[in-house]
Design an enzyme around this catalytic site. Structure first.
Site, mmCIF file in Angstrom:
data_model
loop_
_atom_site.group_PDB
_atom_site.id
_atom_site.type_symbol
_atom_site.label_atom_id
_atom_site.label_comp_id
_atom_site.label_asym_id
_atom_site.label_seq_id
_atom_site.Cartn_x
_atom_site.Cartn_y
_atom_site.Cartn_z
ATOM 1 N N GLU A 74 0.845 -1.212 0.000
ATOM 2 C CA GLU A 74 0.000 0.000 0.000
ATOM 3 C C GLU A 74 0.881 1.264 0.000
ATOM 4 O OE1 GLU A 74 -3.217 -0.289 2.868
ATOM 5 O OE2 GLU A 74 -3.400 1.885 2.874
ATOM 6 N N LYS A 249 -6.860 -1.596 12.015
ATOM 7 C CA LYS A 249 -6.206 -1.969 10.747
ATOM 8 C C LYS A 249 -5.074 -0.991 10.445
ATOM 9 C CE LYS A 249 -5.744 -2.292 6.035
ATOM 10 N NZ LYS A 249 -5.102 -1.386 5.086
ATOM 11 N N ASP A 265 5.963 -14.295 12.205
ATOM 12 C CA ASP A 265 4.673 -14.960 12.000
ATOM 13 C C ASP A 265 3.604 -13.879 12.166
ATOM 14 O OD1 ASP A 265 2.288 -16.297 12.238
ATOM 15 O OD2 ASP A 265 3.086 -17.920 13.473
ATOM 16 N N HIS A 362 -2.992 9.842 -0.811
ATOM 17 C CA HIS A 362 -3.002 8.438 -1.216
ATOM 18 C C HIS A 362 -3.017 8.331 -2.745
ATOM 19 C CE1 HIS A 362 -3.784 4.181 -0.565
ATOM 20 N NE2 HIS A 362 -4.590 4.266 -1.604
HETATM 21 C C1 MEV Z 1 -5.776 2.190 5.306
HETATM 22 O O1 MEV Z 1 -4.867 1.167 4.999
HETATM 23 C C2 MEV Z 1 -5.800 2.431 6.794
HETATM 24 C C3 MEV Z 1 -6.810 3.466 7.267
HETATM 25 O O2 MEV Z 1 -8.113 3.100 6.853
HETATM 26 C C4 MEV Z 1 -6.710 3.473 8.773
HETATM 27 C C5 MEV Z 1 -7.757 4.309 9.478
HETATM 28 O O3 MEV Z 1 -8.845 4.541 8.901
HETATM 29 O O4 MEV Z 1 -7.490 4.699 10.620
HETATM 30 C C6 MEV Z 1 -6.528 4.823 6.695
#
Ligand code: MEV
Length: 411
Positions: A74, A249, A265, A362
């Protein structure tokens, strides 16, 4: 050092002075993992996969600067981590980690609960001796047996006597050590008629092996709006499960990228972190508050069963090279770095999302991928298409194809 502004060759040259030359040579190779090794690592090998490996250059932790290799597809993850860590300078992050204590579990099926416990009580010393003997090899590294307990688990399948033991596995991840001990204890307790062993395996919820990191983002640096924005974003994740998953995430973006780079791992790490978030009341893995001066303080606490020896850390050439570049002396230091990077990526996402949004940055970074999808071949073509798309603020594949055609027409 503005590595991101340099062409790849120049970047390697700049790093020659800073990192182990041998590590750099490994990373420069097109094919690092020989098929003969890959074929012995897993079953039915038919290929190898590749991911870009980049560097986080601005991490300062406990007063020391690090170059942190991160492997991820990413575009904005390393850029985000670099920005977030830079904004904490000159102080950087502070971090600490627990000892490398892992939990092993033995599930015994029992007919008569009382009898099983009575029997186990008479075998306490022998259980302790088996555990100590099997983990004695770890003592010279500061690890070893750390004790055990038992409990009765009442389930819809009847009662299970659960033996839980703790071993400090030092700089290893610990799965093999723990599973070997678990199986030996299972056999012993079966032989002694305590119960029938079912599962004998480590727990990936490594709650005795947590790493913590903390950083301050000053109000003067990120602005009052930045402080308030991140706190609002944090509050959202505290009160909404759907947001919580995305928030965590963003933390795993950083942790996983270091895990992949260094041959960890990562499934174990993922399982541990998400379950930890759940058992703490479905809370974000990182927390934020304002200090007396109105600065933003971020803190993270995560279970991290990571290794600097064993597993794939030495068999995967990129992992060996990454660990050498990172220059960590043990698994605890690696865990502290990963916690810091997780916090950095969380801050980067929340700060961007709560202020200008992430799509602008992004898409700018993603433009190169779109250029490649449109058929751009050389680095010059890729950069030229990406630049034009950013200018036009149009990142569609169609536009990219059109721009590429135009560029080729002019060449
Ligand atoms: C994208 O890889 C991660 C985000 O969605 C994390 C978040 O929303 O805090 C930008």
């Amino acid at each position: 050092m503005k590595l991101y502004k340099m062409p790849l060759e120049e970047r390697w040259k700049a790093l020659e002075q800073l990192v182990d030359k041998e590590a750099l040579e490994i990373l420069k190779k097109d094919n690092q993992l020989p098929f003969e090794i890959a074929d012995r690592m897993i079953e039915n090998v038919i290929g190898r996969i590749q991911l870009p490996l980049g560097l986080l250059t601005n991490l300062k932790m406990n007063g020391k600067k690090y170059l942190v290799p991160m492997a991820v597809e990413e575009p904005s993850i390393i850029a985000g981590a670099n920005k977030a860590t830079k904004l904490t300078l000159p102080e950087g992050f502070t971090a600490e980690a627990d000892e490398s204590v892992m939990i092993g579990q033995v599930q015994l099926k029992v007919e008569d609960e009382k009898k099983a416990i009575e029997k186990l009580e008479t075998l306490k010393e022998e259980v302790e001796t088996i555990g100590k003997d099997l983990s004695s090899g770890l003592e010279k590294y500061g690890g070893g047996w750390r004790g055990w307990r038992y409990m009765m688990l009442k389930t819809f399948r009847g009662p299970f006597l659960l033996i839980e033991f703790l071993v400090d596995v030092s700089d290893a991840m610990g799965a093999n050590t723990i599973n070997t001990i678990a199986e030996s204890l299972g056999s012993f307790l079966h032989e002694k008629d305590v119960g029938v062993p079912r599962l004998r395996i480590l727990s990936n919820l490594a709650v005795y092996r947590k790493a913590r990191a903390k950083a301050v983002w000053k109000k003067d640096v990120i602005g009052r709006e930045g402080v308030e924005g991140v706190l609002d974003a944090y509050a959202f994740a505290l009160y909404d499960y759907y947001r919580l998953a995305t928030n965590n995430k963003g933390i795993m973006n950083g942790i996983d990228a270091v895990a992949l780079a260094t041959g960890q791992d990562w499934r174990a790490i993922e399982a541990g972190c998400h379950t930890y978030s759940a058992i703490t009341g479905f809370k974000p893995l990182a927390h934020y508050y304002k200090d007396k001066e109105g600065n933003l303080v971020g803190e993270i606490e995560v279970p991290l069963a990571v290794a600097t020896v064993g597993g794939a850390t030495r068999t995967l050439p990129h992992a060996k090279a990454s660990l050498s570049i990172l220059g960590v002396k043990n698994a605890k230091e690696l865990a502290m770095i990963m916690a810091s990077v997780g916090l950095a990526n969380n801050f980067a996402a929340l700060y961007a999302l709560a202020t200008e949004g992430i799509q602008k940055g992004h898409m700018k970074l993603h433009a190169r991928n779109i250029a490649i999808m449109a058929g751009a071949k050389t680095p010059e073509e890729i950069d030229a298409v990406a630049k034009k798309l950013a200018e036009l603020k149009n990142y569609s594949l169609e536009k990219a194809k059109e721009v590429l055609k135009e560029i080729r027409g002019k060449a």
